[in-house]
Design a protein around this motif. Structure first.
Motif, PDB file in Angstrom:
ATOM      1  N   LEU A 187     -33.712-108.020  36.451  1.00  0.00           N
ATOM      2  CA  LEU A 187     -33.117-108.506  37.695  1.00  0.00           C
ATOM      3  C   LEU A 187     -32.586-109.921  37.483  1.00  0.00           C
ATOM      4  CD1 LEU A 187     -35.976-107.280  40.045  1.00  0.00           C
ATOM      5  CD2 LEU A 187     -33.665-106.325  39.946  1.00  0.00           C
ATOM      6  N   PRO A 188     -31.574-110.325  38.259  1.00  0.00           N
ATOM      7  CA  PRO A 188     -31.019-111.674  38.093  1.00  0.00           C
ATOM      8  C   PRO A 188     -31.917-112.749  38.703  1.00  0.00           C
ATOM      9  CG  PRO A 188     -29.895-110.524  39.869  1.00  0.00           C
ATOM     10  CD  PRO A 188     -30.823-109.521  39.238  1.00  0.00           C
ATOM     11  N   LEU A 189     -31.860-113.930  38.112  1.00  0.00           N
ATOM     12  CA  LEU A 189     -32.602-115.083  38.632  1.00  0.00           C
ATOM     13  C   LEU A 189     -31.637-116.244  38.833  1.00  0.00           C
ATOM     14  CD1 LEU A 189     -35.085-116.639  39.464  1.00  0.00           C
ATOM     15  CD2 LEU A 189     -35.654-116.992  37.043  1.00  0.00           C
ATOM     16  N   PRO A 190     -30.956-116.299  39.968  1.00  0.00           N
ATOM     17  CA  PRO A 190     -30.061-117.427  40.247  1.00  0.00           C
ATOM     18  C   PRO A 190     -30.861-118.684  40.564  1.00  0.00           C
ATOM     19  CG  PRO A 190     -30.156-115.967  42.129  1.00  0.00           C
ATOM     20  CD  PRO A 190     -30.946-115.305  41.044  1.00  0.00           C
ATOM     21  N   ALA A 191     -30.222-119.815  40.352  1.00  0.00           N
ATOM     22  CA  ALA A 191     -30.903-121.105  40.515  1.00  0.00           C
ATOM     23  C   ALA A 191     -31.460-121.292  41.925  1.00  0.00           C
ATOM     24  CB  ALA A 191     -29.954-122.242  40.170  1.00  0.00           C
ATOM     25  N   LEU A 193     -33.151-119.486  43.769  1.00  0.00           N
ATOM     26  CA  LEU A 193     -34.516-118.996  43.943  1.00  0.00           C
ATOM     27  C   LEU A 193     -35.548-119.892  43.267  1.00  0.00           C
ATOM     28  CD1 LEU A 193     -34.201-115.105  43.505  1.00  0.00           C
ATOM     29  CD2 LEU A 193     -34.361-116.435  45.625  1.00  0.00           C
ATOM     30  N   ARG A 194     -35.114-120.742  42.358  1.00  0.00           N
ATOM     31  CA  ARG A 194     -36.038-121.634  41.662  1.00  0.00           C
ATOM     32  C   ARG A 194     -36.020-123.041  42.240  1.00  0.00           C
ATOM     33  NH1 ARG A 194     -35.687-122.595  35.931  1.00  0.00           N
ATOM     34  NH2 ARG A 194     -37.910-122.993  36.160  1.00  0.00           N
ATOM     35  N   ASP A 195     -34.884-123.420  42.814  1.00  0.00           N
ATOM     36  CA  ASP A 195     -34.722-124.789  43.279  1.00  0.00           C
ATOM     37  C   ASP A 195     -34.156-124.787  44.698  1.00  0.00           C
ATOM     38  OD1 ASP A 195     -34.171-127.451  43.746  1.00  0.00           O
ATOM     39  OD2 ASP A 195     -32.916-127.731  41.980  1.00  0.00           O
ATOM     40  N   PRO A 196     -34.923-125.248  45.692  1.00  0.00           N
ATOM     41  CA  PRO A 196     -34.423-125.247  47.073  1.00  0.00           C
ATOM     42  C   PRO A 196     -33.223-126.152  47.278  1.00  0.00           C
ATOM     43  CG  PRO A 196     -36.494-126.451  46.905  1.00  0.00           C
ATOM     44  CD  PRO A 196     -36.296-125.772  45.590  1.00  0.00           C
ATOM     45  N   ARG A 197     -32.982-127.052  46.322  1.00  0.00           N
ATOM     46  CA  ARG A 197     -31.829-127.962  46.442  1.00  0.00           C
ATOM     47  C   ARG A 197     -30.600-127.435  45.729  1.00  0.00           C
ATOM     48  NH1 ARG A 197     -35.056-132.763  43.793  1.00  0.00           N
ATOM     49  NH2 ARG A 197     -35.491-130.956  42.479  1.00  0.00           N
ATOM     50  N   ALA A 198     -30.724-126.316  45.036  1.00  0.00           N
ATOM     51  CA  ALA A 198     -29.607-125.769  44.268  1.00  0.00           C
ATOM     52  C   ALA A 198     -28.486-125.307  45.193  1.00  0.00           C
ATOM     53  CB  ALA A 198     -30.076-124.619  43.391  1.00  0.00           C
ATOM     54  N   ALA A 199     -27.265-125.514  44.748  1.00  0.00           N
ATOM     55  CA  ALA A 199     -26.113-125.028  45.511  1.00  0.00           C
ATOM     56  C   ALA A 199     -26.136-123.514  45.553  1.00  0.00           C
ATOM     57  CB  ALA A 199     -24.819-125.519  44.870  1.00  0.00           C
ATOM     58  N   ALA A 200     -25.620-122.971  46.636  1.00  0.00           N
ATOM     59  CA  ALA A 200     -25.617-121.513  46.812  1.00  0.00           C
ATOM     60  C   ALA A 200     -24.177-121.040  46.976  1.00  0.00           C
ATOM     61  CB  ALA A 200     -26.447-121.135  48.028  1.00  0.00           C
ATOM     62  N   ASP A 201     -23.688-120.249  46.010  1.00  0.00           N
ATOM     63  CA  ASP A 201     -22.388-119.605  46.187  1.00  0.00           C
ATOM     64  C   ASP A 201     -22.620-118.115  46.408  1.00  0.00           C
ATOM     65  OD1 ASP A 201     -22.849-118.466  43.681  1.00  0.00           O
ATOM     66  OD2 ASP A 201     -21.559-119.877  42.629  1.00  0.00           O
ATOM     67  N   TRP A 202     -21.573-117.420  46.789  1.00  0.00           N
ATOM     68  CA  TRP A 202     -21.736-116.030  47.211  1.00  0.00           C
ATOM     69  C   TRP A 202     -22.237-115.115  46.096  1.00  0.00           C
ATOM     70  CZ3 TRP A 202     -22.439-115.370  52.028  1.00  0.00           C
ATOM     71  CH2 TRP A 202     -21.789-116.190  52.970  1.00  0.00           C
ATOM     72  N   PRO A 203     -21.748-115.236  44.849  1.00  0.00           N
ATOM     73  CA  PRO A 203     -22.312-114.381  43.798  1.00  0.00           C
ATOM     74  C   PRO A 203     -23.806-114.626  43.574  1.00  0.00           C
ATOM     75  CG  PRO A 203     -20.194-115.255  43.106  1.00  0.00           C
ATOM     76  CD  PRO A 203     -20.560-115.985  44.357  1.00  0.00           C
ATOM     77  N   ASP A 204     -24.229-115.885  43.636  1.00  0.00           N
ATOM     78  CA  ASP A 204     -25.655-116.190  43.465  1.00  0.00           C
ATOM     79  C   ASP A 204     -26.484-115.657  44.634  1.00  0.00           C
ATOM     80  OD1 ASP A 204     -25.343-117.330  41.023  1.00  0.00           O
ATOM     81  OD2 ASP A 204     -25.596-119.405  41.681  1.00  0.00           O
ATOM     82  N   ALA A 206     -25.781-112.992  46.447  1.00  0.00           N
ATOM     83  CA  ALA A 206     -25.898-111.539  46.257  1.00  0.00           C
ATOM     84  C   ALA A 206     -26.943-111.219  45.195  1.00  0.00           C
ATOM     85  CB  ALA A 206     -24.536-110.967  45.857  1.00  0.00           C
ATOM     86  N   ALA A 207     -26.958-112.015  44.124  1.00  0.00           N
ATOM     87  CA  ALA A 207     -27.938-111.792  43.060  1.00  0.00           C
ATOM     88  C   ALA A 207     -29.353-112.051  43.561  1.00  0.00           C
ATOM     89  CB  ALA A 207     -27.623-112.698  41.869  1.00  0.00           C
ATOM     90  N   ALA A 208     -29.526-113.119  44.326  1.00  0.00           N
ATOM     91  CA  ALA A 208     -30.854-113.454  44.850  1.00  0.00           C
ATOM     92  C   ALA A 208     -31.369-112.371  45.786  1.00  0.00           C
ATOM     93  CB  ALA A 208     -30.797-114.803  45.574  1.00  0.00           C
ATOM     94  N   LEU A 209     -30.499-111.861  46.648  1.00  0.00           N
ATOM     95  CA  LEU A 209     -30.917-110.817  47.582  1.00  0.00           C
ATOM     96  C   LEU A 209     -31.221-109.508  46.859  1.00  0.00           C
ATOM     97  CD1 LEU A 209     -28.427-111.555  50.491  1.00  0.00           C
ATOM     98  CD2 LEU A 209     -30.919-111.791  50.563  1.00  0.00           C
ATOM     99  N   ARG A 210     -30.530-109.260  45.768  1.00  0.00           N
ATOM    100  CA  ARG A 210     -30.858-108.077  44.968  1.00  0.00           C
ATOM    101  C   ARG A 210     -32.282-108.177  44.425  1.00  0.00           C
ATOM    102  NH1 ARG A 210     -28.492-106.771  38.980  1.00  0.00           N
ATOM    103  NH2 ARG A 210     -29.898-105.017  38.523  1.00  0.00           N
ATOM    104  N   THR A 211     -32.633-109.355  43.941  1.00  0.00           N
ATOM    105  CA  THR A 211     -33.963-109.535  43.348  1.00  0.00           C
ATOM    106  C   THR A 211     -35.060-109.510  44.402  1.00  0.00           C
ATOM    107  OG1 THR A 211     -33.075-110.743  41.448  1.00  0.00           O
ATOM    108  CG2 THR A 211     -35.392-111.122  42.005  1.00  0.00           C
TER     109      THR A 211
END
Length: 254
Positions: A187-191, A193-204, A206-211
């Motif tokens: 499964l993908p691990l976009p930033a 999910l690891r860092d609450p300060r990380a920027a969130a773009d739409w592909p990330d 979608a990846a986070a919600l998949r996981t």
């Protein structure tokens, strides 16, 4: 039982001709249910909308008895209902929380996270931040229920850098190098999910919600709670559609 607190309204179900059984999420005492007399009236029904913050008093003579509840509005989130995305997020997260939390178990981090996300959406945060907030809340909810993901080090090597996958079996992070041969099964691990300060773009997002969705369906959305799977699928589809309509104008040729 006698409990007085400021709480978030999670769900309100009709009971009898005029009343409602309401589930509240309190900061210190977790989720509690109570019967609100007149909860279906024109006066009280708007107070009991999911996401509202209320001052609630719960009283019962014995622990096994449904408590009688009185409520007073503290913060209205009625404005969230006028936007399709924020309305769907509010309803889904409130219902999800009510479905999977054990009653009376303190969950201060969940209360703080949900309250903060509702406040941010009411203040007009971007659709990206609102959608990212769903994935982050689901991740926290998994941890609060004892199914937390270990995202700090690689399951295979112990490395703490370049973590881009999650093992669906162990729920532990996997580094790019160790996971490359098995990428199709991870499964993908976009930033975000690891860092609450990380920027969130739409592909990330979608990846986070998949996981988070994979682990939710495996560990929490089972039994009676499995009925929430279609609601989550509809929300994810709405988030995907919002991302497409948000990005498309920027990518269109001039």
């Amino acid at each position: 039982m006698h409990l007085t607190a400021t709480a978030l309204v999670l769900t309100a179900l009709p009971h009898g001709e005029h009343g409602a059984v309401v589930r509240f999420l309190t900061p210190a005492d977790g989720m509690h249910a109570g019967y609100v007399r007149g909860g279906r009236s024109r006066k009280i029904r708007p107070v009991l909308q999911p996401g509202n913050a209320v001052a609630v008093e719960l009283r019962s003579r014995i622990d096994t008895q449904l408590a009688a509840a009185t409520v007073e509005l503290v913060t209205s989130r009625a404005g969230l209902a006028f936007d399709r995305l924020t309305a769907a997020i509010t309803e889904y997260l409130a219902t999800l929380t009510a479905a999977v939390l054990d009653e009376g178990t303190p969950a201060p981090r969940l209360h703080a996270a949900l309250d903060a996300l509702l406040d941010a959406m009411a203040a007009g945060t971007s659709p990206e931040q609102a959608a990212a907030g769903v994935a982050r809340y689901e991740l926290l909810l998994l941890a609060e229920r004892g199914f937390g993901l270990d995202l700090d080090s690689c399951a295979a090597t112990g490395a703490r850098e370049d973590l881009i996958y999650v093992s669906p079996k162990s729920a532990q992070a996997v580094s790019a190098g160790a996971g490359a041969p098995y990428a199709a099964k991870l499964l993908p691990l976009p930033a975000l999910l690891r860092d609450p300060r990380a920027a969130a773009d739409w592909p990330d997002i979608a990846a986070a919600l998949r996981t988070t969705g994979w682990f939710l369906e495996r560990d929490l959305l089972t039994g009676a709670a499995a009925s929430l799977r279609p609601a989550r699928a509809r929300l994810v589809a709405l988030i995907d559609a919002t991302g497409i309509t948000t990005v498309a104008p920027q990518d269109a040729p001039g």
